[in-house]
Design an enzyme around this catalytic site. Structure first.
Site, PDB file in Angstrom:
ATOM      1  N   TYR A 135     -23.560 -25.257  -7.358  1.00 52.41           N
ATOM      2  CA  TYR A 135     -22.131 -25.374  -7.058  1.00 52.41           C
ATOM      3  C   TYR A 135     -21.642 -26.811  -7.232  1.00 52.41           C
ATOM      4  CZ  TYR A 135     -21.728 -20.626  -5.210  1.00 52.41           C
ATOM      5  OH  TYR A 135     -21.691 -19.255  -5.087  1.00 52.41           O
ATOM      6  N   SER A 136     -22.316 -27.558  -8.086  1.00 49.48           N
ATOM      7  CA  SER A 136     -22.049 -28.989  -8.233  1.00 49.48           C
ATOM      8  C   SER A 136     -20.614 -29.276  -8.664  1.00 49.48           C
ATOM      9  CB  SER A 136     -23.015 -29.587  -9.257  1.00 49.48           C
ATOM     10  OG  SER A 136     -22.643 -30.907  -9.597  1.00 49.48           O
ATOM     11  N   ASN A 137     -19.900 -30.052  -7.843  1.00 46.86           N
ATOM     12  CA  ASN A 137     -18.573 -30.509  -8.231  1.00 46.86           C
ATOM     13  C   ASN A 137     -18.655 -31.473  -9.409  1.00 46.86           C
ATOM     14  OD1 ASN A 137     -17.223 -29.164  -6.035  1.00 46.86           O
ATOM     15  ND2 ASN A 137     -17.980 -30.771  -4.679  1.00 46.86           N
TER      16      ASN A 137
END
Length: 299
Positions: free
Chosen positions: A69-71
């Site tokens: 879920y890396s921004n």
């Protein structure tokens, strides 16, 4: 790879909440979440110097790493799609599909899943060697866009905020407050402030993630780290979720539970404990990351 030669404008807005009014503490929010629909939050700033280094090295694109879920990877992939440069993402864990991963694929990012052991090796001296052999035309960027280059890219946030103080009726401010995931943005603020104002980092991750060491590698002094992890990275509890709901209902400020929600809740705890004297004025950085809310069913 020159689109990041300019920086978008982040508005500075007053935060009106009962617990601040009761303590007579004023907070303004630098709304990095509003600078761009996709390359949002602190990510645009953190990428600027990395892209400049890539350009100087003759690279045609970027390879970096992050979680599912890396921004950071989300913003990087969106930038590559919009401005026409290739991106490769090295992901923690095993292959999965979620809204963030689907976006990465839609944006054209090439993905490799490292497992958990492989991802833990990311700080080893020879970690990048096989990837640079496989992708010799790509410039490697640390997790979260970190390192000195990422910090240097964050320095303009200070000038952007200072230029808007008159609109708040402020002549000055007493410090910064923000979530710290890698500590990169915090380090950039410390560099820009050069001791003029303290920077408070609300740690969204436990001590063993090495944030303190990463910050020390870039700056010496001028900041304080406060534990806001609530038991660990991505640890979410009913108190935090209720606080986020209450804040959004009270003032409309959108928060997410991994970084901004934890940081603002930690600030509330410090304010209510009397840490800041009446009349204190703080700038809270909204570091974005709202796309990560999709990892929580309630959002």
């Amino acid at each position: 790879m020159g689109p990041f030669d300019w920086l978008p404008h982040a508005p500075l807005e007053p935060l009106n909440l009962d617990w601040l009014a009761q303590a007579q503490v004023e907070v303004a929010v630098l709304r990095l979440d509003r600078i761009d629909p996709l390359i949002t939050g602190n990510k645009w700033f953190k990428l600027t110097e990395h892209l400049a280094q890539a350009r100087e090295a003759g690279a045609t694109g970027i390879i970096s790493l992050g979680g599912a879920y890396s921004n950071h990877l989300h913003a990087l992939a969106a930038a590559g799609k919009r401005f026409g440069f290739p991106t490769v993402g090295l992901l923690r864990g095993h292959r999965q599909q979620n809204p963030t991963v689907l976006d990465l694929q839609t944006f054209g990012m090439q993905l490799h899943w490292l497992g958990y052991g492989g991802y833990r090796a990311r700080n080893e001296p020879d970690f990048w060697l096989p990837w640079q052999t496989l992708y010799p035309y790509l410039h490697p960027v640390p997790e979260g866009g970190g390192g000195l280059a990422g910090a240097l890219g964050c320095r303009p946030m200070v000038d952007q905020a200072r230029a808007q103080l008159d609109g708040l009726g402020w002549r000055d401010y007493d410090g910064w407050w923000l979530a710290a995931g890698t500590g990169t943005t915090l380090a950039g603020l410390v560099l820009a402030e050069a001791g003029a104002h303290p920077v408070y980092g609300a740690l969204a991750v436990p001590d063993d993630h090495g944030v303190a060491q990463s910050v020390r590698e870039v700056v010496q002094g001028g900041y304080e780290l406060i534990d806001a992890s609530r038991g660990g990275f991505a640890k979410v509890d009913p108190v935090l979720l209720a606080f986020i709901d209450a804040t959004e209902q009270a003032c409309g400020l959108p928060l997410e539970p991994l970084y901004t929600g934890k940081a603002l809740l930690a600030l509330k705890g410090q304010v209510e404990a009397g840490r800041f004297a009446p009349g204190t004025r703080l700038i809270f950085i909204h570091t974005g990351g709202l796309q990560g809310r999709r990892g929580f069913a309630r959002n």
